[in-house]
Scaffold this motif. Structure first.
Motif, PDB file in Angstrom:
ATOM      1  N   ASN A   1       0.851  -1.190   0.000  1.00  0.00           N
ATOM      2  CA  ASN A   1       0.000   0.000   0.000  1.00  0.00           C
ATOM      3  C   ASN A   1       0.884   1.237   0.000  1.00  0.00           C
ATOM      4  O   ASN A   1       1.783   1.362   0.844  1.00  0.00           O
ATOM      5  N   HIS A   2       0.639   2.153  -0.915  1.00  0.00           N
ATOM      6  CA  HIS A   2       1.471   3.361  -0.989  1.00  0.00           C
ATOM      7  C   HIS A   2       0.622   4.555  -1.414  1.00  0.00           C
ATOM      8  O   HIS A   2      -0.219   4.446  -2.304  1.00  0.00           O
ATOM      9  N   TYR A   3       0.883   5.689  -0.765  1.00  0.00           N
ATOM     10  CA  TYR A   3       0.142   6.910  -1.075  1.00  0.00           C
ATOM     11  C   TYR A   3       1.024   8.131  -1.305  1.00  0.00           C
ATOM     12  O   TYR A   3       0.688   8.997  -2.098  1.00  0.00           O
ATOM     13  N   THR A   4       2.140   8.245  -0.567  1.00  0.00           N
ATOM     14  CA  THR A   4       2.858   9.511  -0.590  1.00  0.00           C
ATOM     15  C   THR A   4       4.314   9.341  -0.184  1.00  0.00           C
ATOM     16  O   THR A   4       4.762   8.218   0.116  1.00  0.00           O
ATOM     17  N   SER A   5       5.051  10.446  -0.172  1.00  0.00           N
ATOM     18  CA  SER A   5       6.466  10.460   0.195  1.00  0.00           C
ATOM     19  C   SER A   5       6.757  11.694   1.035  1.00  0.00           C
ATOM     20  O   SER A   5       5.929  12.610   1.142  1.00  0.00           O
ATOM     21  N   ALA A   6       7.942  11.722   1.637  1.00  0.00           N
ATOM     22  CA  ALA A   6       8.336  12.864   2.470  1.00  0.00           C
ATOM     23  C   ALA A   6       9.852  12.942   2.542  1.00  0.00           C
ATOM     24  O   ALA A   6      10.560  11.963   2.257  1.00  0.00           O
ATOM     25  N   TYR A   7      10.347  14.123   2.912  1.00  0.00           N
ATOM     26  CA  TYR A   7      11.773  14.306   3.195  1.00  0.00           C
ATOM     27  C   TYR A   7      12.033  14.021   4.672  1.00  0.00           C
ATOM     28  O   TYR A   7      11.209  14.344   5.533  1.00  0.00           O
ATOM     29  N   ALA A   8      13.172  13.396   4.952  1.00  0.00           N
ATOM     30  CA  ALA A   8      13.547  13.100   6.334  1.00  0.00           C
ATOM     31  C   ALA A   8      14.864  13.787   6.682  1.00  0.00           C
ATOM     32  O   ALA A   8      15.784  13.819   5.868  1.00  0.00           O
ATOM     33  N   VAL A   9      14.926  14.353   7.887  1.00  0.00           N
ATOM     34  CA  VAL A   9      16.155  14.962   8.404  1.00  0.00           C
ATOM     35  C   VAL A   9      16.382  14.469   9.827  1.00  0.00           C
ATOM     36  O   VAL A   9      15.425  14.143  10.539  1.00  0.00           O
ATOM     37  N   PRO A  10      17.639  14.384  10.283  1.00  0.00           N
ATOM     38  CA  PRO A  10      17.894  13.954  11.659  1.00  0.00           C
ATOM     39  C   PRO A  10      17.249  14.909  12.658  1.00  0.00           C
ATOM     40  O   PRO A  10      17.202  16.122  12.448  1.00  0.00           O
ATOM     41  N   ALA A  11      16.714  14.349  13.744  1.00  0.00           N
ATOM     42  CA  ALA A  11      16.092  15.176  14.783  1.00  0.00           C
ATOM     43  C   ALA A  11      16.050  14.394  16.084  1.00  0.00           C
ATOM     44  O   ALA A  11      15.811  13.187  16.094  1.00  0.00           O
ATOM     45  N   ASN A  12      16.301  15.089  17.187  1.00  0.00           N
ATOM     46  CA  ASN A  12      16.147  14.504  18.509  1.00  0.00           C
ATOM     47  C   ASN A  12      14.768  14.855  19.035  1.00  0.00           C
ATOM     48  O   ASN A  12      14.470  16.022  19.275  1.00  0.00           O
ATOM     49  N   ILE A  13      13.919  13.859  19.201  1.00  0.00           N
ATOM     50  CA  ILE A  13      12.544  14.067  19.649  1.00  0.00           C
ATOM     51  C   ILE A  13      12.490  13.798  21.150  1.00  0.00           C
ATOM     52  O   ILE A  13      12.798  12.698  21.605  1.00  0.00           O
ATOM     53  N   SER A  14      12.108  14.796  21.906  1.00  0.00           N
ATOM     54  CA  SER A  14      12.052  14.650  23.364  1.00  0.00           C
ATOM     55  C   SER A  14      10.648  14.239  23.792  1.00  0.00           C
ATOM     56  O   SER A  14       9.740  14.109  22.975  1.00  0.00           O
ATOM     57  N   GLY A  15      10.470  14.050  25.101  1.00  0.00           N
ATOM     58  CA  GLY A  15       9.144  13.769  25.641  1.00  0.00           C
ATOM     59  C   GLY A  15       8.935  12.327  26.043  1.00  0.00           C
ATOM     60  O   GLY A  15       7.797  11.878  26.136  1.00  0.00           O
ATOM     61  N   GLY A  16      10.012  11.600  26.253  1.00  0.00           N
ATOM     62  CA  GLY A  16       9.855  10.225  26.715  1.00  0.00           C
ATOM     63  C   GLY A  16       9.856   9.226  25.583  1.00  0.00           C
ATOM     64  O   GLY A  16       9.911   9.592  24.399  1.00  0.00           O
ATOM     65  N   PRO A  17       9.755   7.939  25.894  1.00  0.00           N
ATOM     66  CA  PRO A  17       9.794   6.907  24.855  1.00  0.00           C
ATOM     67  C   PRO A  17       8.629   7.043  23.882  1.00  0.00           C
ATOM     68  O   PRO A  17       7.501   7.283  24.279  1.00  0.00           O
ATOM     69  N   SER A  18       8.935   6.904  22.603  1.00  0.00           N
ATOM     70  CA  SER A  18       7.915   6.971  21.562  1.00  0.00           C
ATOM     71  C   SER A  18       8.522   6.455  20.270  1.00  0.00           C
ATOM     72  O   SER A  18       9.746   6.384  20.122  1.00  0.00           O
ATOM     73  N   GLN A  19       7.671   6.133  19.335  1.00  0.00           N
ATOM     74  CA  GLN A  19       8.163   5.730  18.019  1.00  0.00           C
ATOM     75  C   GLN A  19       8.893   6.879  17.347  1.00  0.00           C
ATOM     76  O   GLN A  19       9.918   6.680  16.696  1.00  0.00           O
ATOM     77  N   ASP A  20       8.397   8.102  17.506  1.00  0.00           N
ATOM     78  CA  ASP A  20       9.053   9.250  16.889  1.00  0.00           C
ATOM     79  C   ASP A  20      10.477   9.436  17.408  1.00  0.00           C
ATOM     80  O   ASP A  20      11.399   9.717  16.640  1.00  0.00           O
ATOM     81  N   SER A  21      10.663   9.305  18.721  1.00  0.00           N
ATOM     82  CA  SER A  21      12.023   9.450  19.255  1.00  0.00           C
ATOM     83  C   SER A  21      12.905   8.295  18.796  1.00  0.00           C
ATOM     84  O   SER A  21      14.103   8.476  18.560  1.00  0.00           O
ATOM     85  N   ASP A  22      12.319   7.116  18.632  1.00  0.00           N
ATOM     86  CA  ASP A  22      13.090   5.989  18.113  1.00  0.00           C
ATOM     87  C   ASP A  22      13.521   6.238  16.670  1.00  0.00           C
ATOM     88  O   ASP A  22      14.654   5.903  16.284  1.00  0.00           O
TER      89      ASP A  22
END
Length: 497
Positions: free
Chosen positions: A326-347
Motif C-alpha cells: 500500500n502506498h500513497y505519498t512520500s516525504a523528506y527526512a532529516v535527523p532530529a532529537n525528539i524529546s518527551g519520553g519513549p515513543s516511536q518518533d524518538s526511536d
C-alpha cells in the motif's frame, strides 16, 4: 522494453505510451467497517470501532460513524454490477471478524455472517471478478480487545481459529488472501496516539506498538503455515500481507540525512517487511540497535522491542507468496532529537517535511509524489530480491465532486511511475488496486474525505452510487492496458492537467 513506443524524460521518470503487461491485473478495494454498515444486525458482534465511535464520537472529525456507511451489506447485487461496469479483474474486500464470530471466539459462529460473505463471493465469481480477501482490516472484536488486544500474545491463537473458519467456508473461491492490512499503521495508530490515531485509541507510547507488532507477525506466520499445510493443495490460492510504505527521501546528500531517511524507512517499512521477506529474517538490525540504545537511555532494563527466538525467526521468514504493498505519498527526512519520553518518533530520530509545491490531497498526509513511488518500488526489488509485488492500495482524497480531475491526475502519474518500474527497472509487479471502489468512512476523517471512484450519497437512505469521471478513466486504462491523457468520457468536461 518491447512495449516502449515513445519516451519523454520528466523528473527522472520515463513516461510515454508504456503498455501494461498482458497478464497485469487491475482492481479496487474496500474494507468491512468502512463500507458494510449493518453494525448490529443479524447476529454481528461489537468491534473496537463500534465501541469507540458510540462512546466517544468526538474522536471522529465530523462526529459520524460506520453504523450504516455505504450499506454494502444490503447492496451486494448492485455493487457487483458496478464492479463489472468498471471492468476490474479483482475486488479486494475484508471480512468482519465480528460478523463471523460475534464474541471473537470460535465457540459461536454467526450463520448470517457466513451467508453474507458466501453470497458476495458467489456474486463476484459468477461475474468473472476475482475476490481478494483481507482477513483483518483494523476491526478487532471488542471482547478480544478487553483481553488486551494485539499486545496479548494469545491473540495470535484466537486469530488462527478465526482464520481456519474463513479458509474452510470461503477458500474454494478465494485465490488471494491477505492476513493483515498495514500492520505498522495499525499498531502505531492504536498505541501511539497522535494524528494517525486509530481504535482502540490507547496511549502506551514506545511500548504498546512493538508488543502489537510482535504478536501480529507471529499471527501472520501461523495463518500462512495453516494455509500452506492444510488448504493450499486443494484450494490452490496465494496468501500474503499488505504493508504500508512511505518513501523517505534524504533532504540532502549528506551522510547524516541519508542515514536518517534509511533509518526511518527500515524502522517503519522494514519493521514488518524484513522479518518476512529478507534472507535473514528478524527485525532490521538498525531497528534493533536503535531501540535498544534508546531504551537504555530511558532507563529500561531491556529493549522495548521484543526479541524473536531463532525458531520464531525461521517460522516467520518467507511466509508470503507475494508482497502486498500500500502506498500513497512520500516525504523528506532529516535527523532530529525528539524529546518527551519513549515513543516511536524518538526511536525514528528524524523529522519529516513535504514540499508545498507537491499536489495536496484533502487528507493532510497526502501529497502526490510519483517519483517517490518509483523509488520505493526499486528499493523493494533491491532489498528483498525482487518479489512479486501487488499494489493493494493507492489513491487520492478530495472533498467530493464527480469531475475529479485531480484524482485522475494522481492515478495517471502513479501508474506511469509503476510502468517505468516494470519496463525500465525490472520490478516484478503483477497488479494494481485503486483505493477505493467508493467513497466510505475514512476512519477518524469520517465522511469528510473522499477516495472513491464512485460517489456515495450518504444523505440518501438508499446510499445512491454515481460513477465519477475517475471511474471511467480507470475503466479505459483496464480496457486499453495503457494511460491515455486525452481521454474524456461522455458527459464530462476535458480535464486540464
Amino acid at each position: 522494453m518491447k512495449h516502449l513506443l515513445v519516451l519523454i524524460i520528466t523528473n527522472s521518470l520515463v513516461f510515454g505510451e508504456l503498455q501494461f503487461p498482458p497478464n497485469f491485473k487491475f482492481g479496487v478495494a474496500t474494507s468491512a467497517y468502512q463500507v458494510e454498515g449493518a453494525w448490529n444486525l443479524s447476529g454481528k458482534g461489537e468491534n473496537i470501532w463500534d465501541y469507540a465511535v458510540h462512546r466517544t464520537p468526538n474522536v471522529i472529525q465530523d462526529g459520524t460513524n460506520g453504523d450504516i456507511a455505504c450499506d454494502t451489506y444490503h447492496h451486494t447485487e448492485g455493487d457487483v454490477q458496478l464492479l463489472k461496469q468498471l471492468g476490474v479483474n479483482f475486488y479486494r474486500i475484508s471480512l468482519s471478524w465480528s460478523r463471523i464470530l460475534p464474541t471473537g471466539f470460535k465457540n459461536k459462529i454467526n450463520p448470517d455472517g457466513i451467508r453474507y460473505y458466501n453470497e458476495l463471493l458467489d456474486a463476484l465469481t459468477a461475474n468473472g471478478i476475482e475476490p481478494m480477501v483481507s482477513l483483518f482490516h483494523w476491526d478487532l472484536p471488542q471482547p478480544l480487545q478487553d483481553l488486551g488486544g494485539w499486545t496479548n500474545p494469545l491473540m495470535a491463537d484466537y486469530f488462527l481459529e478465526y482464520v481456519r473458519i474463513a479458509y474452510e467456508n470461503f477458500g474454494d473461491r478465494v485465490k488471494y488472501w491477505i492476513t493483515f492490512n498495514e500492520p505498522s499503521v495499525l499498531c502505531a495508530g492504536s498505541y501511539e496516539g497522535g494524528l494517525l490515531a486509530l481504535a482502540p485509541f490507547l496511549k502506551s507510547r514506545g511500548v504498546g506498538l512493538y508488543l502489537c507488532g510482535h504478536t501480529l507477525l507471529i499471527a501472520h506466520a501461523k495463518a500462512y503455515h495453516l494455509y500452506d499445510k492444510e488448504f493450499r493443495k486443494s484450494q490452490k490460492g496465494k496468501i500474503g500481507i499488505s504493508l504500508q510504505g512511505i518513501w523517505y527521501e534524504p533532504s540532502s546528500s549528506s551522510k547524516e540525512n541519508v542515514q536518517a531517511a534509511n533509518q526511518r524507512l527500515q524502522m517503519e517499512f522494514g519493521w514488518f517487511a524484513h522479518p518476512i521477506f529478507s534472507k535473514k529474517g528478524d527485525y532490521p538490525p538498525i531497528m534493533k540497535e536503535r531501540i535498544s540504545f534508546m531504551s537504555k537511555q530511558e532507563n529500561f532494563s531491556q529493549s522495548r522491542l521484543p526479541e524473536f527466538t531463532p525458531a520464531e525467526i525461521s517460522y516467520i521468514r518467507g511466509t508470503s507468496d507475494y508482497f502486498g504493498f500500500n502506498h500513497y505519498t512520500s516525504a523528506y527526512a532529516v535527523p532530529a532529537n525528539i524529546s518527551g519520553g519513549p515513543s516511536q518518533d524518538s526511536d525514528f530520530g528524524s523529522s519529516l517535511s513535504q514540499d508545498p509545491l507537491w499536489e495536496a490531497g484533502a487528507s493532510w498526509w497526502i501529497r502526490s509524489v510519483p517519483w517517490g513511488f518509483g523509488n520505493i518500488l526499486k528499493w523493494i526489488k533491491n532489498e528483498y530480491g525482487n518479489p512479486e509485488v501487488i499494489i493493494t492500495e493507492n489513491g487520492f482524497s478530495d472533498k467530493g465532486g464527480l469531475q475529479d480531475c485531480r484524482r485522475i491526475n494522481y492515478h495517471y502519474k502513479y501508474l506511469e511511475a509503476l510502468l517505468n518500474a516494470i519496463h525500465n527497472e525490472g520490478c516484478n509487479i503483477s497488479g494494481y488496486t485503486a483505493w477505493s471502489f467508493m467513497d466510505n468512512f475514512e476512519w477518524t476523517g469520517g465522511y469528510s474525505k473522499k477516495f472513491g471512484l464512485i460517489r456515495v450519497d450518504f444523505v440518501s437512505p438508499e446510499r445512491t452510487r454515481t460513477l465519477k469521471m475517475s471511474a471511467y478513466a480507470y475503466r479505459n486504462i483496464i480496457e486499453t492496458k495503457k494511460i491515455d491523457w486525452s481521454f474524456t468520457p461522455s458527459g464530462f468536461e476535458k480535464c486540464v492537467f
